[in-house]
Design a protein around this motif. Sequence first.
Motif, PDB file in Angstrom:
ATOM      1  N   THR A   1       0.566  -1.257   0.096  1.00  0.00           N
ATOM      2  CA  THR A   1       0.259  -0.113  -0.083  1.00  0.00           C
ATOM      3  C   THR A   1       0.788   1.104   0.070  1.00  0.00           C
ATOM      4  O   THR A   1       0.654   2.399  -0.749  1.00  0.00           O
ATOM      5  CB  THR A   1      -1.014  -0.005   1.106  1.00  0.00           C
ATOM      6  OG1 THR A   1      -1.636  -1.235   1.253  1.00  0.00           O
ATOM      7  CG2 THR A   1      -1.870   1.213   1.277  1.00  0.00           C
TER       8      THR A   1
ATOM      9  N   ILE B   1      -5.468   8.506   0.914  1.00  0.00           N
ATOM     10  CA  ILE B   1      -6.543   8.267   2.019  1.00  0.00           C
ATOM     11  C   ILE B   1      -7.145   6.960   1.544  1.00  0.00           C
ATOM     12  O   ILE B   1      -7.477   6.024   2.373  1.00  0.00           O
ATOM     13  CB  ILE B   1      -7.329   9.335   2.201  1.00  0.00           C
ATOM     14  CG1 ILE B   1      -6.606  10.730   2.978  1.00  0.00           C
ATOM     15  CG2 ILE B   1      -8.448   9.041   3.297  1.00  0.00           C
ATOM     16  CD1 ILE B   1      -5.958  10.386   4.139  1.00  0.00           C
ATOM     17  N   LEU B   2      -7.875   7.031   0.168  1.00  0.00           N
ATOM     18  CA  LEU B   2      -8.509   6.005  -0.209  1.00  0.00           C
ATOM     19  C   LEU B   2      -7.808   4.444  -0.330  1.00  0.00           C
ATOM     20  O   LEU B   2      -8.180   3.639   0.286  1.00  0.00           O
ATOM     21  CB  LEU B   2      -9.198   6.243  -1.495  1.00  0.00           C
ATOM     22  CG  LEU B   2      -9.723   5.182  -2.258  1.00  0.00           C
ATOM     23  CD1 LEU B   2     -11.252   4.788  -1.808  1.00  0.00           C
ATOM     24  CD2 LEU B   2      -9.978   5.622  -3.923  1.00  0.00           C
TER      25      LEU B   2
ATOM     26  N   ILE C   1      -7.487   3.293   3.306  1.00  0.00           N
ATOM     27  CA  ILE C   1      -8.693   2.629   3.754  1.00  0.00           C
ATOM     28  C   ILE C   1      -9.203   1.292   3.070  1.00  0.00           C
ATOM     29  O   ILE C   1      -9.571   0.576   3.820  1.00  0.00           O
ATOM     30  CB  ILE C   1     -10.115   3.896   3.268  1.00  0.00           C
ATOM     31  CG1 ILE C   1      -9.934   5.099   4.235  1.00  0.00           C
ATOM     32  CG2 ILE C   1     -11.419   3.390   3.599  1.00  0.00           C
ATOM     33  CD1 ILE C   1     -11.074   6.114   3.499  1.00  0.00           C
TER      34      ILE C   1
ATOM     35  N   TYR D   1      -6.920  -1.180   5.004  1.00  0.00           N
ATOM     36  CA  TYR D   1      -7.541  -1.470   6.289  1.00  0.00           C
ATOM     37  C   TYR D   1      -8.769  -2.376   6.211  1.00  0.00           C
ATOM     38  O   TYR D   1      -8.817  -3.203   6.939  1.00  0.00           O
ATOM     39  CB  TYR D   1      -7.988  -0.175   6.850  1.00  0.00           C
ATOM     40  CG  TYR D   1      -8.410  -0.265   8.504  1.00  0.00           C
ATOM     41  CD1 TYR D   1      -7.590  -0.436   9.494  1.00  0.00           C
ATOM     42  CD2 TYR D   1      -9.631  -0.307   8.762  1.00  0.00           C
ATOM     43  CE1 TYR D   1      -7.934  -0.861  10.743  1.00  0.00           C
ATOM     44  CE2 TYR D   1     -10.316  -0.651   9.857  1.00  0.00           C
ATOM     45  CZ  TYR D   1      -9.231  -0.816  10.952  1.00  0.00           C
ATOM     46  OH  TYR D   1      -9.811  -1.206  12.444  1.00  0.00           O
ATOM     47  N   VAL D   2      -9.716  -1.970   5.441  1.00  0.00           N
ATOM     48  CA  VAL D   2     -10.924  -2.992   5.300  1.00  0.00           C
ATOM     49  C   VAL D   2     -10.489  -4.208   4.841  1.00  0.00           C
ATOM     50  O   VAL D   2     -11.093  -5.102   5.406  1.00  0.00           O
ATOM     51  CB  VAL D   2     -11.889  -2.031   4.353  1.00  0.00           C
ATOM     52  CG1 VAL D   2     -13.029  -3.055   4.298  1.00  0.00           C
ATOM     53  CG2 VAL D   2     -12.243  -0.838   4.922  1.00  0.00           C
TER      54      VAL D   2
END
Length: 478
Positions: free
Chosen positions: A158, A208-209, A212, A215-216
Amino acid sequence: MATTEFSWDKSNSQNILLEIKGDKLKLSDDVLISNIRWFITFRWALIVSLVFFEILMLSASNVLTQFGISEQEKWPVAIIMVLVVANIAYIFALDRCKPGKYNSPSINLWVQIIVDLICLSVVVHYIGSTTTPISFFYVLHIALACIFFSTRESLYVTILVCLMDTIVIIVDNFLITQTPLSTLVNNHLLSENARQDGAMLWMFFLDILFFIVWYVVSRLSLIVRAHERHLLDAYRQINQAQVEKDQYAVLMTHQLKSPLDAIRSKINLIKGGYCGDASDGVNEALDKIDSRAQGMSSLILDLLRLERLKDTCLNTAVFETVDIQTTLQKCIEKLTLVANAKHIAFNLTIENFYCKVIPDQLEILLENIITNAITYSHDNTAVEITSVINQRDRSASITITDHGIGIENKDLPNIFNEYFYSPRAALHNKATSGIGLSIVRIAAENNKLKIKVTSEPGAGTSFTVVFNDIELPDDDDH
């Protein structure tokens, strides 16, 4: 008449999707290799798509211009060449190079991710980093990393994605003014400062996307892996319980063998007159006891043989090239007296060939099938044994056919299950243990053989054993 094919692959059946390394639960190397091959295939499809796109750009550029797509540099050709060379290198590393410290499935996947990200960054640069949604394709690599790697490794992917996307946006909007291949937003209407501010906002939004999404997906992956860990633990506990059960069965079997042998020995002494004369009624009772004891003794021997075959480890078992005609003759010699007692003849039509197997297990397999054919044949019939060679694909088969009671269609799929015997078989042979064909199944599994069974109730049964990669007697090696 019904036919059922049985195939057992020991290596595949023991594959585990996950493996525990330290405190980490990761996909096993076998699964990673399978996915590597899938990605290589997917990449070939992508290469074909890029070639088609390039041909379209050359042949229909005027039509594409109407849709806002214009030809610029020859970057698709460069991307195609890189992906082709990379795919060939992945295949070579996977199939031709020995696994090692610097050549593992994980390293192969890491190299694929890095090369793919570089190629994607080039595509994003030329198509438009802030004017098209092409950057969202980075999300695919993040999701795949969460599936294939640990949480920490997927975080590294990431971060790498964010770094590459940031570099592309900075190059496009602050260092080089790149005209995108196609645009969804007309940046020429914006001032320089407004365009740069929009690029920074876009970059911040994408980073940021990406985090996210990481993380998900990583959380979901951890939940799935936790369930897989519980399943893996349960699988190991079941295997351990099975091993303990088998060990107990072997122990009990050994303990039963000695008293049974002693009983049969005493019976023979009484029947031989060494303990005085016995009445006809006593002798008749002794014959029945001896018959039952003989059945129990056969069951014990079958159990011991079955457990010995189960314990066979393919990593230590010695595969040797055997002469199939010699092996069949050896089995027939052992069973001739049994066949003669029922006035059953052997009709042989043998095409000789050589196969690589565990020799004693192949003898056990053929012996048990021939014994079954004799046992369930009607008296005064024949057991036919034939072998056929298929020279086109270097395979062969041995077919053992009896003319006996046959097998019901509903029972046919279960005949290789342990302790299974049909009511028809039990009526014909009261001493059956239901283990003989289980021994055949284990031996076939250990030797990677397939078996086809054809049967018709009241007419008979055929067992066909299929051998692959055979050698012929006229081969140079023989």
